[in-house]
Write an enzyme that holds these catalytic residues in place. Structure first.
Site, PDB file in Angstrom:
ATOM      1  N   GLY A   8      -4.771  -5.010   7.651  1.00  0.00           N
ATOM      2  CA  GLY A   8      -5.976  -3.796   7.693  1.00  0.00           C
ATOM      3  C   GLY A   8      -6.494  -3.976   8.729  1.00  0.00           C
ATOM      4  O   GLY A   8      -7.184  -2.874   9.437  1.00  0.00           O
ATOM      5  N   THR A  15       0.107  -1.324  -0.364  1.00  0.00           N
ATOM      6  CA  THR A  15       0.010  -0.148  -0.529  1.00  0.00           C
ATOM      7  C   THR A  15       0.715   0.979  -0.026  1.00  0.00           C
ATOM      8  O   THR A  15       2.083   1.485   0.695  1.00  0.00           O
ATOM      9  CB  THR A  15      -0.742   0.164   0.888  1.00  0.00           C
ATOM     10  OG1 THR A  15      -2.129  -1.009   1.078  1.00  0.00           O
ATOM     11  CG2 THR A  15      -1.906   1.335   1.583  1.00  0.00           C
ATOM     12  N   THR A  30       0.254   0.825   6.899  1.00  0.00           N
ATOM     13  CA  THR A  30       0.413  -0.225   5.846  1.00  0.00           C
ATOM     14  C   THR A  30       0.601  -1.867   6.280  1.00  0.00           C
ATOM     15  O   THR A  30       0.968  -1.108   7.706  1.00  0.00           O
ATOM     16  CB  THR A  30       1.242   0.507   4.576  1.00  0.00           C
ATOM     17  OG1 THR A  30       1.471  -1.064   4.212  1.00  0.00           O
ATOM     18  CG2 THR A  30       2.704  -0.234   5.188  1.00  0.00           C
ATOM     19  N   GLY A  31       0.054  -2.726   5.537  1.00  0.00           N
ATOM     20  CA  GLY A  31       0.493  -3.545   6.522  1.00  0.00           C
ATOM     21  C   GLY A  31      -1.152  -4.541   7.016  1.00  0.00           C
ATOM     22  O   GLY A  31      -2.208  -3.799   5.862  1.00  0.00           O
ATOM     23  N   ARG A  36     -14.134  -7.954   0.486  1.00  0.00           N
ATOM     24  CA  ARG A  36     -13.534  -7.227   1.932  1.00  0.00           C
ATOM     25  C   ARG A  36     -12.876  -5.946   1.279  1.00  0.00           C
ATOM     26  O   ARG A  36     -11.766  -5.846   0.380  1.00  0.00           O
ATOM     27  CB  ARG A  36     -12.189  -8.303   1.409  1.00  0.00           C
ATOM     28  CG  ARG A  36     -11.415  -8.048   3.367  1.00  0.00           C
ATOM     29  CD  ARG A  36      -9.841  -6.769   2.909  1.00  0.00           C
ATOM     30  NE  ARG A  36      -9.685  -7.007   3.697  1.00  0.00           N
ATOM     31  CZ  ARG A  36      -8.117  -6.784   3.851  1.00  0.00           C
ATOM     32  NH1 ARG A  36      -7.531  -5.568   2.585  1.00  0.00           N
ATOM     33  NH2 ARG A  36      -7.379  -6.140   5.103  1.00  0.00           N
ATOM     34  N   VAL A  37     -13.374  -5.029   2.601  1.00  0.00           N
ATOM     35  CA  VAL A  37     -12.626  -3.615   2.251  1.00  0.00           C
ATOM     36  C   VAL A  37     -10.740  -3.459   4.014  1.00  0.00           C
ATOM     37  O   VAL A  37     -11.812  -4.314   5.083  1.00  0.00           O
ATOM     38  CB  VAL A  37     -13.268  -2.464   2.664  1.00  0.00           C
ATOM     39  CG1 VAL A  37     -12.721  -1.257   3.224  1.00  0.00           C
ATOM     40  CG2 VAL A  37     -14.280  -2.678   1.611  1.00  0.00           C
ATOM     41  N   GLY A  38      -9.996  -3.441   3.580  1.00  0.00           N
ATOM     42  CA  GLY A  38      -8.979  -2.337   4.674  1.00  0.00           C
ATOM     43  C   GLY A  38      -8.898  -1.414   5.264  1.00  0.00           C
ATOM     44  O   GLY A  38     -10.299  -1.149   5.239  1.00  0.00           O
ATOM     45  N   ASP A  39      -7.866  -1.244   5.823  1.00  0.00           N
ATOM     46  CA  ASP A  39      -7.903  -0.215   6.349  1.00  0.00           C
ATOM     47  C   ASP A  39      -7.988   1.246   5.478  1.00  0.00           C
ATOM     48  O   ASP A  39      -7.895   1.967   6.277  1.00  0.00           O
ATOM     49  CB  ASP A  39      -6.605  -0.084   7.198  1.00  0.00           C
ATOM     50  CG  ASP A  39      -5.153  -0.711   6.830  1.00  0.00           C
ATOM     51  OD1 ASP A  39      -5.063  -1.101   5.490  1.00  0.00           O
ATOM     52  OD2 ASP A  39      -4.253   0.091   6.727  1.00  0.00           O
TER      53      ASP A  39
HETATM   54  C1  SD4 Z   1      -5.348  -3.051   3.358  1.00  0.00           C
HETATM   55  N1  SD4 Z   1      -3.535  -2.312   4.573  1.00  0.00           N
HETATM   56  O1  SD4 Z   1      -6.045  -4.024   2.536  1.00  0.00           O
HETATM   57  C2  SD4 Z   1      -3.701  -2.433   3.031  1.00  0.00           C
HETATM   58  C3  SD4 Z   1      -3.170  -3.860   3.204  1.00  0.00           C
HETATM   59  C4  SD4 Z   1      -1.460  -3.084   2.496  1.00  0.00           C
HETATM   60  O2  SD4 Z   1       0.042  -4.850   3.564  1.00  0.00           O
HETATM   61  O3  SD4 Z   1      -0.779  -2.958   3.443  1.00  0.00           O
HETATM   62  N2  SD4 Z   1      -0.879  -4.411   2.933  1.00  0.00           N
HETATM   63  O4  SD4 Z   1      -5.057  -4.435   4.396  1.00  0.00           O
END
Ligand code: SD4
Length: 325
Positions: free
Chosen positions: A236, A182, A233-234, A210-213
């Site tokens: 979510g 991200t 990032t990471g 699915r929706v993340g952060d």
């Molecule tokens: C998510 N944070 O959709 C985003 C993706 C991401 O490492 O950064 N992944 O969860």
């Protein structure tokens, strides 16, 4: 007696004035560094260049953050953002993005398909609608009405990766996948105003819908122009469980440095996951930038890096400090 009482009053007044002077001297000591741009991962280097170009030419932070992250959205080699992003389990590329300015205006899109620049759609949600967030079909309809072009975002390269994944169809995220992910980007402009942007294709092979952060104001991105900005990032879900980016900003408000604030939230996330099987593949990383132009980062595990540029610091990648060896 009379005299000493008067002396006491006068000396109290002087010590009060002294106090005021010393605290204003303190305030002067904090030289504000601006402009500044900070962004996640190695694709942040290219994004910073586009952001910097605007910032040093007197552009505002909002335009600059949008221009910055668009470079990753447009690059098919970046398989975690925009065009060429990894699809979900049904082979669909679904995008999430949000943007926020110094007046707490924000815009967001989630589960958006077929539009290469979700960040620009998010900005239009912010500027042209009474809402903050549009999702799915509604977001697409709005984008098309605004003149965005519908296109196929699934490149041959990402399609091949998807087909390879289908052979086992195992949902198990890979930590620091290919060291690009991200893009979250924060900027402080010459006027001392902050803005932030965050855009992603989300976790590869996620469930459809699915929706993340990343499009969630407060989780993937947050800022308060009186304090600072933070983005993530990471995985979510971890940022959503902790209102991660908003929390980093609140911790800076309480006096923590950007790095300390990021570290505190990473520690909270670790506490939540430490006795769960998900810890095995959990990675989270935060970047933060305060009003004085001080920046910092913290992540759970080694492998995360971020790009920074200031007038005295050439655009460069810095390894994030981490909690777990
Ligand atoms: C998510 N944070 O959709 C985003 C993706 C991401 O490492 O950064 N992944 O969860």
């Amino acid at each position: 007696m009379q005299f000493s009482k008067k002396t006491l009053i006068i000396s109290t007044i002087f010590s009060y004035i002294g106090c005021q002077n010393s605290s204003s001297k303190e305030a002067v000591k904090h030289e504000i560094i601006k402009p500044v741009v900070i962004s996640t991962w190695n694709h942040g280097l290219v994004a910073n260049e586009a952001t910097w170009e605007l910032l040093v030419n007197g552009g505002n932070a909002l335009d600059a953050v949008e221009a910055g992250v668009k470079t990753a959205e447009a690059n098919p080699e970046v398989q975690t953002v925009g065009l060429g992003g990894f699809p979900d389990r049904e082979g669909k590329v679904t995008l999430d993005a949000c943007i926020m300015d110094h007046n707490n205006n924000c815009g967001s899109v989630a589960f958006l398909q077929h539009i290469k620049h979700p960040i620009s759609v998010a900005r239009m949600v912010m500027e042209k609608t009474p809402h903050v967030m549009l999702v799915g079909e509604g977001a697409l309809q709005f984008a098309l009405e605004q003149g965005f072009k519908k296109e196929n975002l699934l490149t041959e390269k990402s399609k091949k990766a998807y087909e390879a994944w289908l052979e086992n169809s195992q949902y198990k995220p890979t930590i620091n996948i290919e060291n690009h992910d991200t893009i979250s980007l924060l900027a402080l402009d010459e006027n001392g105003n902050l803005s932030g942007a965050c855009t992603t294709s989300g976790a590869a092979w996620k469930m459809h819908g699915r929706v993340g952060d990343s499009p969630i104001i407060g989780a993937g991105l947050f800022l308060d122009n009186e304090v600072g900005a933070a983005a993530a990032t990471g995985m979510g879900e971890a940022m959503m469980k902790t209102a991660g980016s908003a929390m980093v900003v609140e911790l800076m408000r309480q006096g923590k440095s950007p790095e300390e604030a990021c570290k505190e939230v990473v520690k909270r996330i670790y506490k939540i996951y430490q006795n769960t099987p998900d810890l095995e593949w959990l990675q989270v990383g935060f970047i933060a930038l305060n009003k004085n132009g001080e920046y910092g980062s913290y992540c759970l595990r080694p492998g995360f890096n971020y790009a920074v540029q200031t007038k005295s610091l050439k655009n460069q990648l810095i390894d994030g400090k981490y909690l777990l060896p």
